[in-house]
Design a protein around this motif. Structure first.
Motif, PDB file in Angstrom:
ATOM      1  N   ARG A   1      37.846  -1.556  17.236  1.00 45.58           N
ATOM      2  CA  ARG A   1      37.485  -0.508  17.995  1.00 45.58           C
ATOM      3  C   ARG A   1      36.148   0.099  17.669  1.00 45.58           C
ATOM      4  O   ARG A   1      35.994   0.148  16.673  1.00 45.58           O
TER       5      ARG A   1
ATOM      6  N   SER B   1      32.454   5.898  21.042  1.00 36.60           N
ATOM      7  CA  SER B   1      31.325   6.148  22.032  1.00 36.60           C
ATOM      8  C   SER B   1      29.951   6.275  21.489  1.00 36.60           C
ATOM      9  O   SER B   1      29.058   6.041  22.324  1.00 36.60           O
TER      10      SER B   1
ATOM     11  N   ILE C   1      35.559  -2.277  24.565  1.00 30.93           N
ATOM     12  CA  ILE C   1      35.373  -1.032  24.962  1.00 30.93           C
ATOM     13  C   ILE C   1      33.929  -0.386  24.026  1.00 30.93           C
ATOM     14  O   ILE C   1      33.978  -0.703  22.834  1.00 30.93           O
ATOM     15  N   ASN C   2      33.067   0.223  24.646  1.00 28.77           N
ATOM     16  CA  ASN C   2      32.025   0.755  24.191  1.00 28.77           C
ATOM     17  C   ASN C   2      30.996  -0.249  23.582  1.00 28.77           C
ATOM     18  O   ASN C   2      30.266  -0.060  22.933  1.00 28.77           O
TER      19      ASN C   2
ATOM     20  N   TYR D   1      28.618  -1.617  25.112  1.00 33.41           N
ATOM     21  CA  TYR D   1      27.322  -1.535  25.429  1.00 33.41           C
ATOM     22  C   TYR D   1      26.581  -0.573  24.314  1.00 33.41           C
ATOM     23  O   TYR D   1      25.430  -0.749  24.308  1.00 33.41           O
TER      24      TYR D   1
ATOM     25  N   MET E   1      27.269   0.747  30.424  1.00 32.12           N
ATOM     26  CA  MET E   1      28.374   1.651  30.523  1.00 32.12           C
ATOM     27  C   MET E   1      29.355   1.440  31.432  1.00 32.12           C
ATOM     28  O   MET E   1      28.943   0.791  32.707  1.00 32.12           O
ATOM     29  N   LYS E   2      30.479   1.610  31.531  1.00 34.15           N
ATOM     30  CA  LYS E   2      31.844   1.453  32.333  1.00 34.15           C
ATOM     31  C   LYS E   2      32.371   0.132  32.446  1.00 34.15           C
ATOM     32  O   LYS E   2      31.929  -0.912  32.767  1.00 34.15           O
ATOM     33  N   GLU E   3      33.669   0.319  31.523  1.00 35.77           N
ATOM     34  CA  GLU E   3      34.261  -0.946  31.111  1.00 35.77           C
ATOM     35  C   GLU E   3      34.857  -1.847  32.209  1.00 35.77           C
ATOM     36  O   GLU E   3      34.565  -2.974  31.945  1.00 35.77           O
TER      37      GLU E   3
ATOM     38  N   PRO F   1      36.332   6.245  34.375  1.00 33.97           N
ATOM     39  CA  PRO F   1      36.171   4.976  33.310  1.00 33.97           C
ATOM     40  C   PRO F   1      36.452   5.389  32.109  1.00 33.97           C
ATOM     41  O   PRO F   1      35.907   6.781  31.716  1.00 33.97           O
ATOM     42  N   VAL F   2      36.979   4.855  31.351  1.00 36.14           N
ATOM     43  CA  VAL F   2      37.181   5.226  29.814  1.00 36.14           C
ATOM     44  C   VAL F   2      35.796   5.570  29.082  1.00 36.14           C
ATOM     45  O   VAL F   2      35.785   6.521  28.460  1.00 36.14           O
ATOM     46  N   GLU F   3      35.028   4.638  29.242  1.00 34.82           N
ATOM     47  CA  GLU F   3      33.663   4.939  28.551  1.00 34.82           C
ATOM     48  C   GLU F   3      32.879   6.186  29.019  1.00 34.82           C
ATOM     49  O   GLU F   3      32.081   6.936  28.324  1.00 34.82           O
ATOM     50  N   VAL F   4      33.380   6.560  30.172  1.00 31.14           N
ATOM     51  CA  VAL F   4      32.540   7.653  30.781  1.00 31.14           C
ATOM     52  C   VAL F   4      33.262   9.005  30.171  1.00 31.14           C
ATOM     53  O   VAL F   4      32.564   9.994  29.535  1.00 31.14           O
TER      54      VAL F   4
ATOM     55  N   GLU G   1      34.727   9.181  27.211  1.00 34.00           N
ATOM     56  CA  GLU G   1      34.531   9.072  25.904  1.00 34.00           C
ATOM     57  C   GLU G   1      33.224   9.564  25.650  1.00 34.00           C
ATOM     58  O   GLU G   1      32.900  10.160  24.438  1.00 34.00           O
ATOM     59  N   LEU G   2      32.217   9.111  26.201  1.00 36.28           N
ATOM     60  CA  LEU G   2      30.857   9.624  26.201  1.00 36.28           C
ATOM     61  C   LEU G   2      30.646  11.173  26.523  1.00 36.28           C
ATOM     62  O   LEU G   2      29.671  11.829  25.733  1.00 36.28           O
TER      63      LEU G   2
END
Lengths: 715, 563
Positions: A142, A145, A178-179, A181, A213-215, B423-426, B428-429
């Protein structure tokens, strides 16, 4: 395999001449355009060989150079548009693909963005994911962010997964965490591990394809790349081998979805960048014409048998989108209807496509409403007038009944059309049920097709805050010139251009392309915080990476130009607007100038601006490898075919609803010179027909284009 | 093309022009919707897409709808009526924007702010552009303004009657500053209102072009024709349905305050070419926030019927004309003020399920078994380490029930909405949480000849020192039903994993959680269709192969033992 054609262009070209070849592989024909670097253009059509597309290419090239008396080593470069990638996806014939992702997220691919493209439709089905759940595996790791490592990569869990894939016969692997990027360390470690321990697998890591970004979007793009990669690799290898067998050893380039060329090495690594290779050639060709005739703001309009496509050209540059959905069938021109296809977040020419082509079928729905498509008779069985088994009326049948098409001379006379069959089809399905006369029904079909095509153009103009009335419509493809004038009139467009070679324009167009390589890096900082220095360092590292790739095709710092784009938005928004800039602008004035350009673009698109902070989302860099051997429409002219006889004939044509059939002059294309000819007139050539109604006038320019002026005041 | 100047014969109907105008309106309204996403600020609008767009004629009748949240738009007629009560057309100017959110003044729940922008042609109102957005917060006792345990609407946030937010293009500073002071994240709320206005203006400009081309009287006539066209198609289909009364009962588990089950009873009477839908026997209004105003009840009813109609019928007011809705006053589906309504979406989903259950008896070849029963709302709020406030309004969907001719779908919006996901990454950011799973739950489908879709699990690790959790889910006790002998799906579950271990919690929760707690939500799956034992062995084996069901499930439901 070769189509009947006069051999009049056979002559011995000087053995010193270098030539380039453009090649567009379509469903029916493989069009080959040969460009003498310093001279003429030669065009040939060959039957396609869908089971092995390279056969038609190699046969065509061999035949054409033989006829022209050329040696294989005179070919300096072959550029080709390929539908390999898109067909592999459509036909679900990609490699057995495995996905490695963060534990807990194996279903991201199938969950997607959960929307449906239709409403109230309880029978709708989701497109099948390209990787089944069994082969979607989460492993322990993991990244947070902010890019920090929350949980290190578990090599044990990775090894187990890879052993499972090996046992099950998986051939290609996509890796997306995930993350990643923010920090690709785990993806790179997995890639390295596979290369060392499991070299049998092809592997695509999301950080190599799309570090954004955006998985879901990143993962979907990575999966598509992995899925099509083996097929693209073997196709390109075979093509190169077969070409070598006939003595052709020059570089082979692939037209990318964004209209640039990709070398075979890049195309074999990132085939996802070439999924929309097919339609790109015509659009970049249209962009060159737009610049050449000093009408830099234009709309490329391509109408074929099943669909029509539109793309915008601004300041001579075709508009590019960074995300699109590849779907089975037709892409709706609407930008926000999602869920019908496979998301690809890679640069592609921004093309709107509607299901209105020559073969689109007209019908009446339960409410008594006339509609066109989406069902199409395609080229087989084709329109009712082909008499090959379809008896429902199509757009082509309507054009024939209205006298706009010549029943004896379509595709150079090789295809005869049955006028009465078209009449029957229209009367039976449309005219009688709606109580319309034959001509009214035919005009109705044609008009609705025009409206539908106008909708595609609106999608790339009005919906993007651009006014089509100020633009020039560049029409090509078999049907483009037949409909262009009326589509233009619906939109208030005053000028239409029909390029020379309009019917084979895609393969000519790709010869103007430069070699391009795109990179993107996430920035995600407010413009008032970011420093020019950090942008400069970011650019320097991206530049270096691009030069390494382009060096493989013989390009160096001297002939590579860099184009930069900033993705900007107001803080808190999800959609960006792109602002272009040049490397030399990377100085103290950059941020103020980007800000000003963003604000004005935003105001133009949405009608207001605010004083809120602006976020710099991504930096995009395109390396453009340039050489002076590209097709130059000023310098390279179409080798004149044997002068055809003037027809000196008249045909009954109805141009408008309410106007009866009237005897109308028919001209051959070569009869149109620089003097303005006022409509009504129909202009016919080997590959297309140009409809010129009474409210328009036409002439030919110095480059062989036909220019049509439209009087929009006329009703 | 036939063209008539304004003032010419308006009965001059032309089928071609009609098609042109219909397509033109569809494209304009999609453009309006697209502008909202491009300019909005909050995840709930731009990512989840909880918003909708429509065009109304000069009487306020909806003539075109974008492919957005279907459930919003049946509420427009009531809202429009309140707008007309508040403002005569003479009091409207070009550039005005009238907003409202009060559920007792035509709204649905307070977070949904309606905006109406009148379209003027030659100095007369000829139509309206309407955009409805779910706003992140409109004040009230709980961040997100969505709590299911409020007891009066006064606890739920700022109530806005029909008022002008823009007057002839100028922002109404009084109203704007009042809103700014009453909401927790004013930049997002005002930014999204800006987006609504920008989108409506795009629509107004485009409508003007169409009116210029065809003329006022022609356009009025074609608007009428569009409504008649939808009505005609709807009536034709209803005419072919079996006549009589068809009933169904479904339940909401509880209202989050009391644990009593809440029945929703529906009776559909098919009369010649129209329907009467009567909710008699449904629970009385409750002392919690899941009451549904009549406008929303009607909206859910229209939408359910629309889903049972085949073909491409435009969703406009013409469809509504064929359906009479009766909901007893003071009931859950027609509450008296000041009943709380913030979480009324849940009730709407159950109305949809109950309606489909009854419709399944009328058109069994179209209607699927029950889906997951609506999205779950997870709202987490608090302060970041720098003291700035954060609010996450996350919506989790979903699964469709099995269809009469095929499996249900997993990972999909509820059919009555058209939501997306953040989105998960949005997340979390932008917020102090980490999403630790977002995946299917094997075996959560209802079995049957065709199986339902799988439910979804999503879990949230709290990274802030503490956070306030407001969670709304359902279908824990009353499972998504199967049809024609198919089994119900697994129900929803909620857990908190903390230093106290793993604890199951209720389906509706309003409480504090602390740093490092993991909140786990499991959605229900979709119900099955047809007897499970009639499912083909190949399909069961495929489910097993895909790891969507376990060997135990295969054995228990399909009698399949693997050697």
């Amino acid at each position: 395999m070769e189509n009947s054609k006069s051999k009049s262009d056979s002559k011995n070209l000087s053995s010193r001449n270098r030539v380039r070849i453009g090649c567009d592989v379509g469903g029916t024909f493989t069009d080959i355009v040969l460009q003498e670097e310093e001279g003429d253009l030669h065009v040939r059509k060959f039957s396609s060989t869908p089971s092995d597309p390279s056969r038609a290419i190699v046969f065509g090239i061999k035949t054409l150079i033989n006829d022209l008396g050329l040696e294989p080593n005179q070919i300096s470069e072959i550029v080709h548009g390929t539908t390999i990638a898109s067909n592999v996806i459509l036909e679900k014939k990609g490699a057995l693909t495995g996905l490695i992702t963060t534990d807990g997220f194996r279903d991201i691919l199938e969950i997607g963005r959960i929307r449906t493209p239709t409403m109230f439709d309880l029978k709708w089905n989701k497109p099948l994911p390209l990787v089944q759940r069994r082969y979607r595996r989460g492993i322990k790791e993991r990244i947070a962010s902010d890019g920090s490592v929350v949980e290190p990569l578990s090599i044990e869990s990775l090894r187990d997964t890879l052993s499972f894939f090996a046992r099950e016969g998986v051939a290609s692997i996509a890796v997306c965490f995930i993350n990643s990027y923010k920090n690709p360390i785990h993806e790179l470690a997995v890639k390295k591990y596979i290369e060392v321990e499991f070299p049998i697998f092809n592997v695509t890591a999301s950080c190599d394809v799309l570090p954004e970004m955006k998985e879901y979007e990143r993962l979907s793009t990575t999966v598509v790349n992995a899925y099509i990669l083996p097929a693209m690799r073997s196709y390109l290898a075979k093509l190169q081998n077969d070409l070598a067998d006939i003595g052709v050893g020059c570089p082979v380039q692939v037209v990318a979805s964004n209209g640039g060329m990709m070398g075979v090495v890049a195309a074999a690594e990132r085939p996802v960048y070439a999924v929309a290779s097919g339609p790109a050639g015509g659009i970049i060709g249209a962009a060159k014409i737009a610049s050449l005739i000093k009408r830099p703001d234009a709309i490329a309009f391509d109408m074929g048998g099943t669909t029509a496509k539109a793309a915008v050209i601004e300041s001579g540059v075709p508009s590019v989108t960074n995300e699109y959905e590849f779907r089975d069938g037709i892409s709706a021109p609407s930008r926000f209807v999602k869920g019908g296809g496979y998301v690809l977040k890679v640069p592609a020419l921004d093309i709107a496509e509607v299901g209105a082509g020559g073969g689109s079928i007209a019908s009446i729905d339960d409410g008594g409403l006339l509609q066109i498509g989406p069902e199409s008779a395609g080229s087989l069985p084709g329109p009712a007038c082909y008499e090959l088994g379809n008896d429902r009326p199509t757009v082509t049948d309507a054009n024939l009944v209205l006298g706009l098409l010549n029943p004896n001379s379509l595709a150079g006379g090789s295809l005869k059309l049955n006028f009465d069959a078209a009449v029957q089809a229209i009367q039976n399905s449309i005219g009688r049920p709606l109580g319309l006369s034959l001509l009214d029904a035919a005009h109705g079909i044609r008009h609705l097709a025009n409206i539908s095509m106008a909708r595609a153009i609106r999608a790339v103009t009005v919906e993007r805050g651009r006014d089509p009335r100020d633009m020039t419509l560049i029409a090509f493809g078999g049907g483009g010139p037949v409909h262009a004038v009326d589509v233009a009139k619906i939109l208030g467009i005053k000028r239409v251009v029909i390029p020379a070679m309009a019917g084979v324009f895609a393969s000519a167009g790709m010869l103007v392309a430069d070699l391009e390589y795109d990179l993107v890096r996430a920035v995600n900082k407010r413009v008032d915080i970011i420093t020019t220095k950090e942008l400069f360092h970011l650019f320097a590292s991206m530049k270096e990476e691009i030069l390494v790739v382009l060096a493989a095709d013989g390009y160096t710092t001297d002939n590579v130009e860099f184009r930069l784009k900033a993705d900007l938005r107001f803080l808190g928004q999800s959609s960006e607007l792109q602002v272009l800039f040049a490397p030399q602008e990377l100085g103290p004035d950059l941020i103020p100038s980007l800000t000003a350009n963003f604000l004005s673009l935003y105001e133009r698109s949405f009608g207001y601006v605010t004083a809120e902070p602006i976020e710099f989302v991504n930096l995009r860099v395109t390396g453009v490898g340039q050489k002076d051997n590209r097709l130059n429409l000023e310098r390279n002219k179409l080798n004149q075919e044997a002068r055809e006889k003037s027809l000196q004939s008249l045909r009954d044509v109805s141009f408008n609803r309410g106007s009866p059939l009237q005897a109308t002059k028919i001209l051959k294309r070569f009869e149109v010179g620089s003097d303005l000819i006022t409509g009504p007139v129909i202009i016919e050539s080997y590959d297309t027909t140009v409809v010129v109604p009474y409210f328009s006038a036409i002439h030919s320019d110095n480059f062989g284009n036909l220019i049509m002026e439209i009087d929009n005041a006329e009703k | 093309m036939q063209k008539n100047k304004p003032g010419e014969n308006e009965s001059n109907f032309d089928p071609i022009t009609f098609s042109v105008i219909k397509n033109g309106l569809d494209s304009i309204v999609d453009e309006v919707a697209y502008t909202v996403i491009r300019t909005a600020r909050s995840e709930i609008v731009k990512d989840v897409m909880d918003y909708s767009a429509a065009i109304c004629d000069r009487h306020g009748q909806m003539v075109a709808q974008a492919k957005t949240i279907a459930l919003h738009l049946g509420a427009i007629p009531e809202a429009m009526a309140k707008v007309f009560e508040a403002y005569d057309k003479e009091e409207m100017n070009p550039g005005d924007a009238i907003i409202l959110n009060d559920p007792y003044m035509g709204g649905m729940h307070l977070p949904d702010i309606f905006m109406f922008v009148p379209f003027f042609f030659e100095d007369q109102v000829e139509g309206f552009c309407v955009v409805i957005c779910h706003h992140t917060d409109v004040g009230g006792r709980v961040a997100g303004s969505n709590a299911s345990d409020s007891t009066e609407i006064f606890q739920e946030g700022i109530r806005i009657p029909p008022l002008k937010l823009f007057n002839a293009g100028k922002v109404n500073q009084t109203l704007e500053s009042l809103i700014r002071l009453n909401v927790r994240v004013p930049d997002r709320v005002l930014g999204d209102l800006r987006a609504q206005y920008a989108a409506c203006k795009v629509g107004v400009n485009e409508l003007n072009k169409v009116f210029l081309q065809y003329g006022r009287l022609n356009m009025r006539s074609y608007f009428d024709q569009l409504l008649d066209y939808a009505e005609k198609l709807t009536r034709a289909q209803i005419k072919s349905w079996p006549k009589g009364k068809f009933t169904f009962q479904d339940f909401i588990d509880d209202d989050g305050i009391s644990s009593d089950p809440i029945p929703i009873n529906v009776e559909i009477e098919v009369l010649d070419d129209r329907l009467v839908v009567d909710y008699k026997g449904t629970a009385s209004q409750v002392n919690a926030a899941i009451n549904s105003t009549l406008s929303y009840t009607k909206s859910c009813t229209y939408l359910s019927v629309r889903c049972a109609l085949e073909g491409d019928i435009p969703n406009n007011a013409g469809v509504f004309r064929c359906i009479d809705v009766i909901a007893p006053e003071g009931s859950l589906l027609n509450p008296d003020p000041p009943a709380a309504v913030a979480a009324r979406a849940l009730t709407g989903y159950r109305v949809f399920d109950a309606m489909l259950g009854a419709l399944a008896k009328i058109v069994p070849s179209i209607i699927p078994a029950a889906g997951e029963g609506g999205n779950t709302v997870v709202c987490l709020s608090g302060a970041r380490s720098d003291k700035s406030p954060f609010i996450i309004v996350d919506m989790i969907c979903g699964a469709w029930g099995a269809r009469p001719n095929g499996d249900g779908i997993e990972g999909i919006t509820n059919a009555s909405q058209n939501l997306s996901n953040t989105p998960v990454e949005v997340i979390e950011l932008n917020h102090p949480v980490r999403i630790e799973s977002y995946e299917f739950i094997p075996d959560s489908c209802g079995s049957g000849r065709w199986r339902g879709g799988l439910g979804i699990r999503r879990s949230y690790r709290v990274l802030a020192d503490k956070a306030f959790l407001q969670l709304r889910s359902d279908r824990k006790k009353f499972l998504p039903y199967g049809l024609a002998g198919g089994s119900p799906a697994a129900g929803s579950k909620n857990y908190i994993l903390s230093d106290q271990g793993l604890n199951e919690i209720d389906s509706k929760v309003t409480r504090w959680v602390k740093k490092d707690d993991l909140i786990i939500h499991e959605q229900p799956g979709g119900g099955g269709f047809g007897p499970p034992l009639s499912r083909s062995r190949a399909l069961v084996e495929r489910d097993l192969w895909e790891e969507k069901i376990s060997p135990d499930f295969a054995k228990e439901h399909y009698g399949l033992s693997l050697e």
